[in-house]
Write a protein that holds these residues in place. Structure first.
Motif, PDB file in Angstrom:
ATOM      1  N   ALA A  92       0.800  -1.226   0.000  1.00  0.00           N
ATOM      2  CA  ALA A  92       0.000   0.000   0.000  1.00  0.00           C
ATOM      3  C   ALA A  92       0.832   1.275   0.000  1.00  0.00           C
ATOM      4  O   ALA A  92       0.394   2.293  -0.549  1.00  0.00           O
ATOM      5  N   LEU A  93       2.010   1.250   0.612  1.00  0.00           N
ATOM      6  CA  LEU A  93       2.763   2.491   0.795  1.00  0.00           C
ATOM      7  C   LEU A  93       2.995   3.279  -0.487  1.00  0.00           C
ATOM      8  O   LEU A  93       2.799   4.511  -0.506  1.00  0.00           O
ATOM      9  N   PRO A  94       3.415   2.659  -1.603  1.00  0.00           N
ATOM     10  CA  PRO A  94       3.592   3.456  -2.835  1.00  0.00           C
ATOM     11  C   PRO A  94       2.306   4.142  -3.280  1.00  0.00           C
ATOM     12  O   PRO A  94       2.333   5.281  -3.760  1.00  0.00           O
ATOM     13  N   HIS A  95       1.179   3.478  -3.089  1.00  0.00           N
ATOM     14  CA  HIS A  95      -0.102   4.064  -3.493  1.00  0.00           C
ATOM     15  C   HIS A  95      -0.514   5.188  -2.543  1.00  0.00           C
ATOM     16  O   HIS A  95      -1.084   6.200  -2.981  1.00  0.00           O
ATOM     17  N   LEU A  96      -0.222   5.032  -1.256  1.00  0.00           N
ATOM     18  CA  LEU A  96      -0.503   6.118  -0.308  1.00  0.00           C
ATOM     19  C   LEU A  96       0.311   7.356  -0.677  1.00  0.00           C
ATOM     20  O   LEU A  96      -0.204   8.483  -0.650  1.00  0.00           O
ATOM     21  N   HIS A  97       1.577   7.152  -1.011  1.00  0.00           N
ATOM     22  CA  HIS A  97       2.423   8.283  -1.400  1.00  0.00           C
ATOM     23  C   HIS A  97       1.885   8.974  -2.645  1.00  0.00           C
ATOM     24  O   HIS A  97       1.911  10.215  -2.741  1.00  0.00           O
ATOM     25  N   GLY A 208     -13.228   7.606   2.657  1.00  0.00           N
ATOM     26  CA  GLY A 208     -12.587   6.302   2.491  1.00  0.00           C
ATOM     27  C   GLY A 208     -13.292   5.408   1.496  1.00  0.00           C
ATOM     28  O   GLY A 208     -14.483   5.583   1.213  1.00  0.00           O
ATOM     29  N   VAL A 209     -12.526   4.430   0.978  1.00  0.00           N
ATOM     30  CA  VAL A 209     -13.062   3.398   0.082  1.00  0.00           C
ATOM     31  C   VAL A 209     -12.485   2.058   0.523  1.00  0.00           C
ATOM     32  O   VAL A 209     -11.422   2.009   1.158  1.00  0.00           O
ATOM     33  N   VAL A 211     -10.705  -1.724   0.139  1.00  0.00           N
ATOM     34  CA  VAL A 211      -9.729  -2.475  -0.671  1.00  0.00           C
ATOM     35  C   VAL A 211     -10.148  -3.936  -0.576  1.00  0.00           C
ATOM     36  O   VAL A 211     -10.274  -4.473   0.530  1.00  0.00           O
ATOM     37  N   ARG A 212     -10.374  -4.593  -1.716  1.00  0.00           N
ATOM     38  CA  ARG A 212     -10.940  -5.934  -1.720  1.00  0.00           C
ATOM     39  C   ARG A 212      -9.952  -6.980  -2.227  1.00  0.00           C
ATOM     40  O   ARG A 212      -9.019  -6.662  -2.976  1.00  0.00           O
ATOM     41  N   ASP A 213     -10.182  -8.232  -1.809  1.00  0.00           N
ATOM     42  CA  ASP A 213      -9.355  -9.327  -2.304  1.00  0.00           C
ATOM     43  C   ASP A 213      -9.944  -9.859  -3.613  1.00  0.00           C
ATOM     44  O   ASP A 213     -10.938  -9.327  -4.133  1.00  0.00           O
ATOM     45  N   ALA A 214      -9.350 -10.909  -4.134  1.00  0.00           N
ATOM     46  CA  ALA A 214      -9.771 -11.436  -5.431  1.00  0.00           C
ATOM     47  C   ALA A 214     -11.200 -11.955  -5.411  1.00  0.00           C
ATOM     48  O   ALA A 214     -11.864 -12.015  -6.454  1.00  0.00           O
ATOM     49  N   ASP A 215     -11.698 -12.321  -4.222  1.00  0.00           N
ATOM     50  CA  ASP A 215     -13.069 -12.825  -4.103  1.00  0.00           C
ATOM     51  C   ASP A 215     -14.086 -11.719  -3.828  1.00  0.00           C
ATOM     52  O   ASP A 215     -15.278 -11.993  -3.652  1.00  0.00           O
ATOM     53  N   GLY A 216     -13.609 -10.493  -3.735  1.00  0.00           N
ATOM     54  CA  GLY A 216     -14.508  -9.369  -3.497  1.00  0.00           C
ATOM     55  C   GLY A 216     -14.717  -9.016  -2.050  1.00  0.00           C
ATOM     56  O   GLY A 216     -15.486  -8.093  -1.735  1.00  0.00           O
ATOM     57  N   ALA A 217     -14.073  -9.721  -1.127  1.00  0.00           N
ATOM     58  CA  ALA A 217     -14.216  -9.422   0.302  1.00  0.00           C
ATOM     59  C   ALA A 217     -13.324  -8.238   0.674  1.00  0.00           C
ATOM     60  O   ALA A 217     -12.189  -8.121   0.184  1.00  0.00           O
ATOM     61  N   ALA A 246      -6.417   4.442  -6.461  1.00  0.00           N
ATOM     62  CA  ALA A 246      -5.350   3.867  -5.639  1.00  0.00           C
ATOM     63  C   ALA A 246      -5.743   2.489  -5.109  1.00  0.00           C
ATOM     64  O   ALA A 246      -4.927   1.559  -5.080  1.00  0.00           O
ATOM     65  N   ALA A 247      -7.008   2.339  -4.686  1.00  0.00           N
ATOM     66  CA  ALA A 247      -7.466   1.053  -4.147  1.00  0.00           C
ATOM     67  C   ALA A 247      -7.441  -0.030  -5.217  1.00  0.00           C
ATOM     68  O   ALA A 247      -7.018  -1.165  -4.957  1.00  0.00           O
ATOM     69  N   ARG A 248      -7.889   0.295  -6.424  1.00  0.00           N
ATOM     70  CA  ARG A 248      -7.896  -0.711  -7.493  1.00  0.00           C
ATOM     71  C   ARG A 248      -6.457  -1.095  -7.864  1.00  0.00           C
ATOM     72  O   ARG A 248      -6.170  -2.262  -8.151  1.00  0.00           O
ATOM     73  N   ALA A 249      -5.545  -0.110  -7.872  1.00  0.00           N
ATOM     74  CA  ALA A 249      -4.153  -0.418  -8.180  1.00  0.00           C
ATOM     75  C   ALA A 249      -3.537  -1.304  -7.097  1.00  0.00           C
ATOM     76  O   ALA A 249      -2.779  -2.244  -7.397  1.00  0.00           O
ATOM     77  N   LEU A 250      -3.869  -1.025  -5.840  1.00  0.00           N
ATOM     78  CA  LEU A 250      -3.394  -1.847  -4.732  1.00  0.00           C
ATOM     79  C   LEU A 250      -3.945  -3.268  -4.857  1.00  0.00           C
ATOM     80  O   LEU A 250      -3.228  -4.251  -4.623  1.00  0.00           O
ATOM     81  N   GLU A 251      -5.210  -3.398  -5.207  1.00  0.00           N
ATOM     82  CA  GLU A 251      -5.812  -4.719  -5.384  1.00  0.00           C
ATOM     83  C   GLU A 251      -5.093  -5.518  -6.472  1.00  0.00           C
ATOM     84  O   GLU A 251      -4.859  -6.719  -6.319  1.00  0.00           O
TER      85      GLU A 251
END
Length: 258
Positions: A92-97, A208-209, A211-217, A246-251
């Motif tokens: 996450a850190l690169p995306h937070l920056h 806020g938004v 951040v989900r895993d591959a199953d959508g959780a 940022a969240a989609r890129a992190l996912e």
């Protein structure tokens, strides 16, 4: 609220703060070297070494043959696996920056443990008037932006378990009204984002938004915090769009790690 949930003590003791933050890092992330801890705490290596030596002495930390310090027997394991928290934070850190570079407001990654929300990474704004880092801090989940988003992902029966009356027997005033909470969580599920106006801390607005895993959780929440005097509701769509990107890129990064 009449007062912020987290008020810094009038006479902070830096050495105690360093030790508590160091213990949190070891517990949440699985381990750190002297150099890594010094960088995270913003102190000299000699200071970090003294902090770690005291933690080892009191069994809050142990040092392995690889010279890496890890959580000792006094610290209970976090509900999230150390490997997941560490992986989430590193990814996450690169995306937070990037969000901070774009919007210049403090951005954080938060996970939920039971009825609490824990900040596992924060990157501060560069502005003079800014929200400080909340890394390592814990708040009631229903009072935070990311905490609400993560609660919104729970089925009703699990939400009931999290806020069961018997768990609040000694602190009934802290238990939220479940009917109102459910209504709010339904609205958050429809919107896909949350806005917190001075609910967790006076003078602070957060968006806020999830951040989900591959199953959508929902794995975590990505939030941006700013002084309330700087929040403009007309810019909400821009803020949500930047966080969503940022969240989609992190996912994608997390999915690529398997």
């Amino acid at each position: 609220m009449d007062k912020p949930l987290k008020t810094p003590p009038p006479y902070p003791i830096a050495s105690v703060d360093h030790a508590l933050r160091a213990a949190t890092i070891l517990q949440m992330e699985g381990g750190a070297t002297v150099s890594q801890l010094a960088e995270r705490l913003g102190v000299a290596r000699s200071t970090a070494h003294r902090v770690l030596a005291m933690l080892v002495y009191r069994d809050f930390a142990v040092q392995g043959e690889d010279r890496v310090y890890r959580a000792g027997p006094v610290l209970e394991l976090a509900a999230h696996s150390q490997s997941l928290v560490s992986r989430l934070r590193a990814a996450a850190l690169p995306h937070l920056h990037r969000v901070v570079d774009l919007l210049d407001e403090t951005t954080s990654l938060i996970v939920r443990t039971g009825d609490t929300a824990r900040f596992i990474a924060s990157v501060e704004s560069r502005q003079t008037l800014r929200v400080g880092s909340r890394e390592g801090m814990v708040f009631p989940a229903h009072r935070t932006t990311a905490g609400l988003l993560l609660l919104a992902d729970l089925p009703d029966e699990e939400l009931e378990e999290v806020y069961a009356e018997d768990r609040y027997r000694d602190r009934p005033a802290e238990r939220p009204d479940l009917a109102r909470l459910r209504a709010e969580l339904r609205r958050l599920r429809r919107n896909g984002f949350a806005v917190n106006r001075e609910r967790s801390e006076r003078g602070l607005v957060a968006v806020g938004v999830p951040v989900r895993d591959a199953d959508g959780a929902a794995l975590a929440g990505l939030s941006l915090s700013m002084p309330s005097v700087r929040y403009d509701p007309h810019h909400l769509r821009t803020l949500v769009a930047a966080l969503d990107t940022a969240a989609r890129a992190l996912e994608r990064d997390l999915a690529g790690q398997g």
